[in-house]
Design an enzyme around this catalytic site. Structure first.
Site, short mmCIF file in Angstrom:
data_model
loop_
_atom_site.label_atom_id
_atom_site.label_comp_id
_atom_site.label_asym_id
_atom_site.label_seq_id
_atom_site.Cartn_x
_atom_site.Cartn_y
_atom_site.Cartn_z
CB CYS A 100 19.23 -63.37 99.04
SG CYS A 100 19.39 -62.13 97.73
CE LYS A 140 12.29 -64.60 103.77
NZ LYS A 140 12.48 -65.03 102.37
CG HIS A 170 10.21 -67.37 98.87
ND1 HIS A 170 9.85 -66.04 98.84
CD2 HIS A 170 9.87 -67.87 97.65
CE1 HIS A 170 9.32 -65.77 97.66
NE2 HIS A 170 9.33 -66.86 96.92
N GLY A 225 6.28 -59.87 101.74
CA GLY A 225 7.32 -59.01 101.19
C GLY A 225 6.82 -58.08 100.11
#
Length: 346
Positions: A100, A140, A170, A225
């Site tokens: 994040c 992640k 990501h 996403g």
């Protein structure tokens, strides 16, 4: 697809998104073609376990297995406790958030901020894995903190040594946020040396892009996403294209209307009256994005204070849109000498 002991419909995963991937959204995406859906992140702060928000995020009643719950934090002991807490409440996979980029998360050294402290990464991963030895733990991440410190391969090695069972990446650094384009070279490099499944994430917004990312990275799965917001049917479109090489037709307006109404009713039931109306607004905006007259509709809809008015506004908008399309179709087949065709098609 076989994944961590579970048989999944396919290799298409719903990315964890705070404020988006709640239980209604996860269930909807699974019905429309996703093989796995990861929950929005749950805090590791035990002081917040009793909050309404945390209780909702830990609510998996009626959800199709496997139930994957993402936890976030910077303390190894608190993350371990959070993993146990969620497993006791039905989690079948624990996912650790180190991706994040939000400032409020990074400012407390959680999320992607952890990528700057590899020893702490190891401590957290080992603590969580040891806390739930019978439950697979996944991770992640992003490719690194910034373009000058892409350390994803180091994190992968630490993850494998710590007992992490799969890694989602990501294709941006924390510094990139969501700007620019995702790069897949780092994901490809990770897959080339990984001994655990690698899941590619970032800018996968069409069947063609999904195939491109799979062909480029050779990843075991894809994580989608933002592109699925207001487009949960994207998963079935990608699944069909990967299986056949051909395209499914886009959803008709009547189906978009039906899917949205079903989603809204789930949101109202899940969140209650006041919160449900607020949460529903963003989903309505996503579903109607790009449709004729949607900008003016969204402006009016965002002022409506009740479920009844919100529901009626949605019905009125889609009924008017259906009438418009029927009129446009008729105009194309039987043009009137008094009608300006270009005006109708505008």
């Amino acid at each position: 697809m076989e994944f961590l002991g579970f048989s999944l419909r396919n290799q298409l995963f719903v990315a964890p998104m705070a404020g988006v991937t709640d239980r209604p959204f996860r269930q909807l995406c699974k019905r429309m073609g996703a093989g796995l859906a990861v929950s929005e992140m749950v805090t590791s702060n035990s002081l917040l376990y009793g909050s309404i928000k945390t209780r909702r995020r830990a609510n998996h009643a009626g959800e199709v297995a496997p139930i994957s719950v993402q936890i976030a934090g910077a303390s190894p002991s608190m993350m371990a406790a959070a993993a146990r807490y969620n497993v006791e409440r039905g989690a079948q996979i624990i996912d650790i958030n180190m991706g994040c980029p939000a400032k409020k998360i990074c400012n407390v050294m959680a999320g992607s901020a952890l990528l700057r402290d590899e020893p702490l990464v190891r401590q957290i991963l080992e603590a969580v894995v040891n806390a739930v030895p019978s439950t697979p733990v996944t991770l992640k991440i992003r490719t690194g903190w910034d373009k000058n410190s892409r350390n994803a391969l180091n994190i992968l090695k630490i993850a494998e040594q710590s007992g992490i069972r799969a890694l989602a990446m990501h294709g941006r650094t924390r510094a990139c946020g969501y700007s620019g384009q995702a790069e897949y070279e780092t994901i490809q490099a990770a897959k080339a040396v990984a001994t655990i499944p690698i899941i590619a994430n970032g800018d996968i917004d069409s069947p063609e892009q999904a195939k491109h990312v799979l062909d480029t990275t050779h990843a075991d799965a894809l994580m989608i996403g933002r592109a699925a917001q207001g487009r949960p049917w994207l998963f079935r479109e990608i699944e069909y294209f990967l299986n056949t090489g051909t395209y499914l037709p886009p959803p008709r307006v009547i189906e978009i209307h039906e899917v949205l109404l079903e989603h809204l009713e789930d949101l109202y039931l899940f969140y209650g009256v006041e919160t449900g109306v607020g949460i529903a607004r963003k989903h309505i905006s996503w579903y109607t994005r790009g449709l004729v007259g949607s900008a003016a509709f969204r402006h009016r809809m965002n002022q409506l204070p009740t479920i009844e008015l919100q529901r009626q506004a949605v019905n009125d908008f889609f009924c008017a849109l259906a009438d418009y399309q029927e009129h446009l179709s008729y105009a194309r087949t039987t043009p009137s000498p008094h009608a300006n065709f270009e005006d109708l098609a505008a």
